[in-house]
Design an enzyme around this catalytic site. Structure first.
Site, PDB file in Angstrom:
ATOM      1  N   ARG A 122      -6.965  17.539   1.185  1.00  0.00           N
ATOM      2  CA  ARG A 122      -7.374  16.195   1.589  1.00  0.00           C
ATOM      3  C   ARG A 122      -8.141  16.239   2.897  1.00  0.00           C
ATOM      4  O   ARG A 122      -7.671  15.784   3.930  1.00  0.00           O
ATOM      5  CB  ARG A 122      -6.158  15.310   1.644  1.00  0.00           C
ATOM      6  N   GLN A 127     -13.196  14.622  -0.359  1.00  0.00           N
ATOM      7  CA  GLN A 127     -12.741  13.318  -0.885  1.00  0.00           C
ATOM      8  C   GLN A 127     -13.382  12.994  -2.230  1.00  0.00           C
ATOM      9  O   GLN A 127     -12.745  12.452  -3.120  1.00  0.00           O
ATOM     10  CB  GLN A 127     -13.037  12.207   0.118  1.00  0.00           C
ATOM     11  N   TYR A 228       1.035  13.223   3.224  1.00  0.00           N
ATOM     12  CA  TYR A 228       2.035  13.042   2.175  1.00  0.00           C
ATOM     13  C   TYR A 228       3.407  12.769   2.798  1.00  0.00           C
ATOM     14  O   TYR A 228       3.683  13.140   3.940  1.00  0.00           O
ATOM     15  CB  TYR A 228       2.135  14.305   1.316  1.00  0.00           C
TER      16      TYR A 228
HETATM   17  P1  NAD Z   1       1.781  10.402  -3.274  1.00  0.00           P
HETATM   18  O1  NAD Z   1       1.255  10.149  -4.647  1.00  0.00           O
HETATM   19  O2  NAD Z   1       2.209  11.777  -2.907  1.00  0.00           O
HETATM   20  O3  NAD Z   1       3.045   9.441  -3.034  1.00  0.00           O
HETATM   21  C1  NAD Z   1       2.983   8.049  -3.282  1.00  0.00           C
HETATM   22  C2  NAD Z   1       3.715   7.316  -2.189  1.00  0.00           C
HETATM   23  O4  NAD Z   1       5.117   7.502  -2.341  1.00  0.00           O
HETATM   24  C3  NAD Z   1       3.385   7.788  -0.771  1.00  0.00           C
HETATM   25  O5  NAD Z   1       2.871   6.717  -0.020  1.00  0.00           O
HETATM   26  C4  NAD Z   1       4.744   8.276  -0.235  1.00  0.00           C
HETATM   27  O6  NAD Z   1       4.893   8.027   1.148  1.00  0.00           O
HETATM   28  C5  NAD Z   1       5.692   7.437  -1.053  1.00  0.00           C
HETATM   29  N1  NAD Z   1       7.089   7.913  -1.090  1.00  0.00           N
HETATM   30  C6  NAD Z   1       7.592   9.179  -1.123  1.00  0.00           C
HETATM   31  N2  NAD Z   1       8.939   9.174  -1.156  1.00  0.00           N
HETATM   32  C7  NAD Z   1       9.312   7.851  -1.150  1.00  0.00           C
HETATM   33  C8  NAD Z   1      10.565   7.183  -1.188  1.00  0.00           C
HETATM   34  N3  NAD Z   1      11.717   7.837  -1.205  1.00  0.00           N
HETATM   35  N4  NAD Z   1      10.527   5.823  -1.171  1.00  0.00           N
HETATM   36  C9  NAD Z   1       9.385   5.125  -1.127  1.00  0.00           C
HETATM   37  N5  NAD Z   1       8.172   5.699  -1.089  1.00  0.00           N
HETATM   38  C10 NAD Z   1       8.132   7.046  -1.098  1.00  0.00           C
HETATM   39  O7  NAD Z   1       0.769   9.887  -2.172  1.00  0.00           O
HETATM   40  P2  NAD Z   1      -0.790   9.571  -2.286  1.00  0.00           P
HETATM   41  O8  NAD Z   1      -1.000   8.314  -3.009  1.00  0.00           O
HETATM   42  O9  NAD Z   1      -1.463  10.760  -2.833  1.00  0.00           O
HETATM   43  O10 NAD Z   1      -1.232   9.352  -0.768  1.00  0.00           O
HETATM   44  C11 NAD Z   1      -0.507   9.721   0.368  1.00  0.00           C
HETATM   45  C12 NAD Z   1      -1.319   9.314   1.612  1.00  0.00           C
HETATM   46  O11 NAD Z   1      -2.487  10.111   1.727  1.00  0.00           O
HETATM   47  C13 NAD Z   1      -1.798   7.869   1.576  1.00  0.00           C
HETATM   48  O12 NAD Z   1      -1.587   7.289   2.835  1.00  0.00           O
HETATM   49  C14 NAD Z   1      -3.255   7.981   1.293  1.00  0.00           C
HETATM   50  O13 NAD Z   1      -3.986   6.896   1.805  1.00  0.00           O
HETATM   51  C15 NAD Z   1      -3.602   9.285   1.980  1.00  0.00           C
HETATM   52  N6  NAD Z   1      -4.812   9.912   1.411  1.00  0.00           N
HETATM   53  C16 NAD Z   1      -5.644  10.614   2.229  1.00  0.00           C
HETATM   54  C17 NAD Z   1      -6.773  11.220   1.718  1.00  0.00           C
HETATM   55  C18 NAD Z   1      -7.729  11.978   2.597  1.00  0.00           C
HETATM   56  O14 NAD Z   1      -8.679  12.513   2.103  1.00  0.00           O
HETATM   57  N7  NAD Z   1      -7.488  12.078   3.861  1.00  0.00           N
HETATM   58  C19 NAD Z   1      -7.046  11.150   0.373  1.00  0.00           C
HETATM   59  C20 NAD Z   1      -6.161  10.469  -0.454  1.00  0.00           C
HETATM   60  C21 NAD Z   1      -5.034   9.860   0.091  1.00  0.00           C
END
Ligand code: NAD
Length: 379
Positions: A122, A127, A228
């Site tokens: 990431r 992206q 994450y």
């Molecule tokens: P993910 O699919 O790994 O997880 C989904 C969500 O579940 C996350 O927000 C996580 O905090 C939450 N989670 C985990 N355990 C939990 C629990 N016990 N109770 C409630 N929620 C829980 O995550 P994702 O959708 O891939 O994204 C994670 C972060 O990364 C987001 O903030 C996203 O905006 C960011 N992101 C960054 C980039 C980048 O290029 N920098 C790209 C994509 C996403």
């Protein structure tokens, strides 16, 4: 260089890995594209659509695997398919490399470079290749539409001569990419939306979409460098369950999206929490493919538990397969083009590159990915 795209064999998923528009762009860069006959059918693309943009249609999937220098696909291959791949070729797909030990070892043994789409790092440059995000976004949308269809209430508030209908209440658990899109979609449909995530940093994002962030004090939770969630302790999970149960009891729809990268999804909704919900309410477990967030949810099944409909359908992005394929195809195209030399008409492999270092799992007969090697060591 031959780029081959075999037909997907997952009957519950209508997405296709490469759409004609991306084939067109690759052909213009000098790639020779082989498509297995019927590859695009599930999503409404015919062999002729691919031929028109310069692809050649192959009748035999086995020969396509044998002859291609790069294979682009969506789902992981079977062990048998890996044996058919050309030595030294590159295979790009979802792979689930933390759990699929046998497949990973088979790739190494076959001397095939396996690239896992889940492992695209990431970083800003990557992206446009991030399939986890592109698919989670559409999955979040599809989950809300599915829940709205299963619910016997309307979502928006309606003030009519016959009386007032109050808005449905939607609770989103896990506010990553899928959760944010689910919030935005439910808000657009007029629902009253609440959300919770263990990463407190997302509270502001939830509120900016007009939803309410549910405050549950779990102590130190934090997040990894890649953004994450970290794994919670059993005590923290119990505190979370207590806090969420009250909100669930008032919700008409609950959508769970919680994931911890590289691990099974956390079990955060227990049977007694499901029982606390109103008759006729709906739960969509978006984490069902990685073990499930909800006790009792079953992959590709919809079951009724004490009057609550528990939906465990997989491949949710496949419900909007045209857009999901468009996005996934763009992710693959961007990955290939980033390393493509138009002059040599080939993919220039460089294991020192930050993106490939992250997503290449096997190369030159060996398991080379640091994250997977560490996970195996610590298992
Ligand atoms: P993910 O699919 O790994 O997880 C989904 C969500 O579940 C996350 O927000 C996580 O905090 C939450 N989670 C985990 N355990 C939990 C629990 N016990 N109770 C409630 N929620 C829980 O995550 P994702 O959708 O891939 O994204 C994670 C972060 O990364 C987001 O903030 C996203 O905006 C960011 N992101 C960054 C980039 C980048 O290029 N920098 C790209 C994509 C996403």
């Amino acid at each position: 260089m031959i780029i081959g795209v075999p037909k997907e064999s997952n009957p519950t998923d209508r997405r296709v890995p490469l759409i004609p528009d991306s084939v067109n762009k690759l052909v213009k860069q000098g790639a020779e594209i082989h498509i297995e006959t019927g590859m695009g059918e599930a999503c409404g693309f015919t062999d002729q659509d691919y031929e028109k943009v310069g692809a050649s249609i192959q009748r035999s999937g086995h020969n396509l695997l044998k002859q291609s220098d790069i294979i682009l696909r969506l789902h992981k291959p079977s062990l048998k398919e890996i044996k058919s791949l050309k030595t030294g070729s590159i295979h790009v797909s979802y792979l689930d490399p933390f759990n699929e030990h046998e497949l990973v070892d088979a790739f190494a043994a076959a001397n095939v470079t396996a690239i896992s789409m889940e492992m695209i790092p990431r970083i800003t440059r990557a992206q446009k290749m991030d399939a986890l995000s592109s698919q989670a976004n559409l999955g979040g949308y599809a989950a809300v539409i599915l829940a709205a269809d299963r619910l016997d209430l309307s979502l928006p508030m309606m003030m009519t001569a016959a009386g007032t209908i109050s808005p449905a209440r939607v609770f989103i658990i896990g506010v990553g990419v899928a959760g944010l899109q689910a919030i935005a979609t439910a808000k657009r449909l007029g629902a009253r939306v609440e959300a919770f995530d263990t990463r407190p940093v997302v509270a502001e994002q939830v509120e900016s979409l007009g939803a309410k962030f549910v405050q549950i004090d779990l102590g130190d939770t934090g997040e990894t460098e890649g953004g994450y969630a970290k794994q919670l302790t059993e005590e923290q999970l119990e505190l979370q369950r207590l806090g969420m149960k009250k909100v669930m009891a008032q919700s008409d729809i609950v959508i769970t999206t919680a994931q911890v990268f590289g691990r099974a999804a956390p079990r955060i909704v227990t049977a007694d929490m499901v029982e606390a919900m109103k008759t006729g309410s709906v739960i969509i477990d978006m984490a069902v493919e990685t073990g499930g967030n909800v006790e009792g949810s079953k992959l590709d099944e919809e079951i009724e538990v004490n009057g609550v409909r528990l939906v465990g359908l997989g491949a949710l992005p496949g419900r909007v397969c045209k857009h999901a394929s468009q996005m996934y195809s763009a992710n693959l195209l961007n990955l290939v083009l980033d390393f493509w030399s138009a002059e040599n008409k080939s993919f220039e492999f460089d294991l020192a590159d930050e993106i490939l270092k992250g997503c290449v799992i096997t190369h030159a007969g060996e398991l080379v990915n640091d994250m997977i090697l560490n996970a195996r060591k610590n298992a």
